[in-house]
Design a protein around this motif. Structure first.
Motif: not given
Length: 338
Positions: A177-185
């Motif tokens: 899920d790219l939302r998890s990547l966005h949260l990390l960034l």
């Protein structure tokens, strides 16, 4: 419509009215009561026909949150109007929940076409790295060209760094899920300051720890020593009875055994005080009842289960400030005090 913005049916109805340019059709009546707004909107939609009307497409983002609106009135009426052969209306709901149909009321479900399309992320890890770079890089039109070049060069170095690759690989295997990547960034970039202008691998490491942080274990850090002791007593009951449910009286008896052995270091609390601490754990949902409260059963004998596992308890105790040594030793003991 986005449910995070349209928080109830009334606000959602006003947004529909605005997007369909119907605000000034009947003056102030559009913004009257919810019933008037809904009646007017439905009438406006019904007046159309498939030959001369422009089709209307409703896209409901975070569809599972719309389900929690009172009586699901808006959903029912939108689904109902879309079933009509005369009105060219289609409703599309977007959600991550696969059990969404179970949340619909019976009358709403009867109006639903039961067409479901599952979309899965099919990219591999190389593409995931490319997405990472695209999301973190600054655009060409960024005002400060020299800083943008330094930033983008740093992003390129990060994408090749072994530590960063390991962090991204763990997240990739955990969820695509790219939302998890966005949260990390977002967590990593939030550390950027004038004196720390570029994101580093350590920033991403710290962000990864925050994402993976155990919320239940964090709650334990804020508990009193008495509440910690009750959790340890429940842990021992789980060990002895192999996960069978317990009640407050069993937990209290277990706590009393510890007090009798360690009377010199622990204050012997009155039973009502211990009960109050147990109820606080219940409010925090660290303990959950497995049956509904009944007038026939005293609250001391309601069956419960502990939500935390042994590893979570021991990890939380290691980080618990000023935890008495005897309490830690009691938690670490493999068998309950007999």
């Amino acid at each position: 419509m986005a449910r995070l913005l349209q928080t109830n049916d009334k606000v959602a109805l006003k947004e529909i009215t605005r997007q369909l340019h119907l605000e000034n059709v009947v003056g102030d009546k559009v913004f009257g009561s919810f019933a008037e707004n809904l009646a007017f909107l439905l009438e406006a939609l019904r007046k159309g026909d498939r030959t001369s009307s422009c089709p209307v497409l409703f896209i409901l983002d975070e569809f599972d949150l719309f389900v929690h609106h009172k009586n699901q009135t808006l959903l029912y009426n939108l689904f109902d109007i879309s079933q009509s052969a005369q009105t060219p209306v289609t409703v599309i709901g977007l959600t991550c929940r696969q059990d969404i149909l179970e949340l619909l009321e019976k009358r709403v479900k009867s109006r639903f076409s039961h067409r479901q399309i599952y979309l899965m992320n099919s990219f591999d890890f190389k593409q995931y790295i490319r997405i990472f770079k695209e999301q973190l890089s600054l655009p060409d039109e960024f005002p400060d060209e020299s800083f943008a070049q330094k930033w983008n060069n740093n992003v390129q170095h990060l994408s090749e760094d072994k530590t960063v690759k390991d962090i991204l690989q763990n997240l990739f295997h955990y969820t695509k899920d790219l939302r998890s990547l966005h949260l990390l960034l977002m967590l990593a970039v939030s550390n950027v300051t004038v004196h720390h202008p570029l994101t580093t691998a350590s920033d991403l490491q710290e962000a990864s720890k925050q994402i993976r942080m155990d919320s239940k274990a964090n709650i334990v850090h804020g508990l009193s020593v008495l509440e910690i002791c009750l959790i340890i007593a429940m842990k021992h009951l789980n060990d002895v009875y192999e996960g069978e449910p317990f009640n407050f009286q069993m937990v209290y008896n277990e706590f009393q055994k510890f007090i009798q052995r360690k009377a010199h270091c622990m204050y012997n609390f009155e039973k009502p005080v211990v009960m109050k601490a147990f109820e606080h754990l219940l409010q925090l949902e660290l303990v959950k009842p497995i049956e509904r409260p009944s007038v026939r059963v005293q609250r001391e004998y309601l069956l419960m289960k502990l939500v935390l596992d042994n590893n979570q308890i021991m990890d939380a105790l290691q980080a618990y400030p000023n935890c008495p040594t005897d309490v830690k030793q009691w938690a670490a003991s493999s068998l309950s005090w007999l």
